[in-house]
Design a protein around this motif. Structure first.
Motif, mmCIF file in Angstrom:
data_model
loop_
_atom_site.group_PDB
_atom_site.id
_atom_site.type_symbol
_atom_site.label_atom_id
_atom_site.label_comp_id
_atom_site.label_asym_id
_atom_site.label_seq_id
_atom_site.Cartn_x
_atom_site.Cartn_y
_atom_site.Cartn_z
ATOM 1 N N THR A 90 0.836 -1.191 0.000
ATOM 2 C CA THR A 90 0.000 0.000 0.000
ATOM 3 C C THR A 90 0.874 1.245 0.000
ATOM 4 N N THR A 91 0.252 2.411 -0.170
ATOM 5 C CA THR A 91 1.013 3.661 -0.225
ATOM 6 C C THR A 91 1.547 4.048 1.143
ATOM 7 N N THR A 92 2.612 4.850 1.119
ATOM 8 C CA THR A 92 3.212 5.368 2.349
ATOM 9 C C THR A 92 3.326 6.874 2.239
ATOM 10 N N GLY A 93 3.921 7.491 3.221
ATOM 11 C CA GLY A 93 4.003 8.945 3.242
ATOM 12 C C GLY A 93 5.389 9.496 3.019
ATOM 13 N N ILE A 94 6.093 9.083 1.979
ATOM 14 C CA ILE A 94 7.378 9.714 1.673
ATOM 15 C C ILE A 94 7.084 11.116 1.184
ATOM 16 N N ASN A 95 7.639 12.107 1.859
ATOM 17 C CA ASN A 95 7.392 13.496 1.486
ATOM 18 C C ASN A 95 8.509 14.085 0.643
ATOM 19 N N THR A 96 9.756 13.721 0.942
ATOM 20 C CA THR A 96 10.882 14.280 0.193
ATOM 21 C C THR A 96 11.945 13.209 -0.007
ATOM 22 N N VAL A 97 12.708 13.400 -1.065
ATOM 23 C CA VAL A 97 13.860 12.546 -1.330
ATOM 24 C C VAL A 97 15.056 13.464 -1.440
ATOM 25 N N ASN A 98 16.048 13.245 -0.596
ATOM 26 C CA ASN A 98 17.267 14.033 -0.640
ATOM 27 C C ASN A 98 18.325 13.238 -1.370
ATOM 28 N N THR A 99 18.940 13.845 -2.364
ATOM 29 C CA THR A 99 20.000 13.172 -3.099
ATOM 30 C C THR A 99 21.332 13.761 -2.685
ATOM 31 N N VAL A 100 22.343 12.918 -2.648
ATOM 32 C CA VAL A 100 23.681 13.340 -2.278
ATOM 33 C C VAL A 100 24.617 12.937 -3.407
ATOM 34 N N GLN A 101 25.306 13.917 -3.966
ATOM 35 C CA GLN A 101 26.276 13.619 -5.010
ATOM 36 C C GLN A 101 27.541 13.125 -4.332
ATOM 37 N N GLN A 102 27.999 11.967 -4.730
ATOM 38 C CA GLN A 102 29.234 11.437 -4.174
ATOM 39 C C GLN A 102 30.386 12.373 -4.551
ATOM 40 N N ALA A 103 31.342 12.517 -3.655
ATOM 41 C CA ALA A 103 32.471 13.415 -3.880
ATOM 42 C C ALA A 103 33.319 12.955 -5.063
ATOM 43 N N SER A 104 33.282 11.664 -5.362
ATOM 44 C CA SER A 104 34.111 11.134 -6.430
ATOM 45 C C SER A 104 33.294 10.195 -7.296
ATOM 46 N N ASN A 105 33.461 10.312 -8.589
ATOM 47 C CA ASN A 105 32.817 9.388 -9.520
ATOM 48 C C ASN A 105 33.849 8.424 -10.083
ATOM 49 N N LYS A 106 34.828 8.105 -9.295
ATOM 50 C CA LYS A 106 35.905 7.229 -9.739
ATOM 51 C C LYS A 106 35.410 5.800 -9.864
ATOM 52 N N ILE A 107 36.031 5.055 -10.757
ATOM 53 C CA ILE A 107 35.691 3.657 -10.993
ATOM 54 C C ILE A 107 36.925 2.821 -10.688
ATOM 55 N N TYR A 108 36.716 1.705 -9.996
ATOM 56 C CA TYR A 108 37.823 0.848 -9.601
ATOM 57 C C TYR A 108 37.610 -0.560 -10.125
ATOM 58 N N ASP A 109 38.716 -1.269 -10.409
ATOM 59 C CA ASP A 109 38.605 -2.669 -10.821
ATOM 60 C C ASP A 109 38.599 -3.557 -9.583
ATOM 61 N N LEU A 110 38.545 -4.868 -9.768
ATOM 62 C CA LEU A 110 38.459 -5.790 -8.633
ATOM 63 C C LEU A 110 39.706 -5.786 -7.752
ATOM 64 N N CYS A 111 40.800 -5.258 -8.261
ATOM 65 C CA CYS A 111 42.026 -5.154 -7.467
ATOM 66 C C CYS A 111 42.095 -3.844 -6.692
ATOM 67 N N GLY A 112 41.091 -2.995 -6.858
ATOM 68 C CA GLY A 112 41.062 -1.720 -6.146
ATOM 69 C C GLY A 112 41.826 -0.619 -6.846
#
Length: 172
Positions: A144-166
């Motif tokens: 059923t519906t709920t009462g979400i009134n606002t959604v706050n978004t946070v931009q991550q400081a870094s958009n860096k991409i890493y491989d499985l080795c870090g």
């Protein structure tokens, strides 16, 4: 709350909130919403639903790729967008707390849709001005519906991409 992002998002392991797309609508004012269980592309209009009475802060991972839904009546407004009033061929509905409760109400005058939100667009009149009954929201998972009134978004400081080795890489 309605929501849209300028990034593709992955809801696969998100448990605190549920995301839905609007997959069908009928002349009886029934809007059927299908739960998103994977990734959605950037600029996809969504409806987010959480647990009643619970303040939630959650992280939704950015997806590398995503397939657009076949049908979605939600229109994303990643940037603030002026939305025209409903006409004889296109009808716009905003999620509001109207006189009959929280629901989608017909936009009877031009209105700005805030950045990061979405609105409902159809080719048939389903509800009249904001004083009338809203469109019925039917969730395909039985919730059923709920009462979400606002959604706050946070931009991550870094958009860096890493491989499985870090190690940082320039692209996936």
């Amino acid at each position: 709350a309605t929501f849209s992002s300028d990034k593709a998002l992955d809801f696969t392991n998100v448990t605190d909130i549920s995301a839905y797309i609007a997959t069908s609508i009928d002349d009886n004012h029934n809007l059927v919403m299908t739960k998103v269980t994977g990734a959605v592309p950037a600029s996809t209009g969504l409806l987010l639903k959480g647990t009643v009475g619970t303040a939630v802060t959650t992280t939704i991972p950015v997806a590398v790729s995503a397939t657009a839904p076949t049908t979605n009546y939600f229109v994303a407004t990643v940037a603030a967008t002026d939305v025209a009033a409903s006409t004889a061929s296109t009808y716009h509905y905003f999620l509001m707390n109207g006189t009959k409760g929280i629901g989608f109400y017909n936009l009877d005058a031009a209105k700005e849709s805030a950045a990061g939100k979405a609105y409902l667009e159809t080719t048939s009149a389903l509800a009249t001005a904001s004083t009338a009954s809203p469109i019925n929201m039917i969730f395909n998972d039985g919730s059923t519906t709920t009462g979400i009134n606002t959604v706050n978004t946070v931009q991550q400081a870094s958009n860096k991409i890493y491989d499985l080795c870090g190690q940082e890489v320039s692209a996936p």
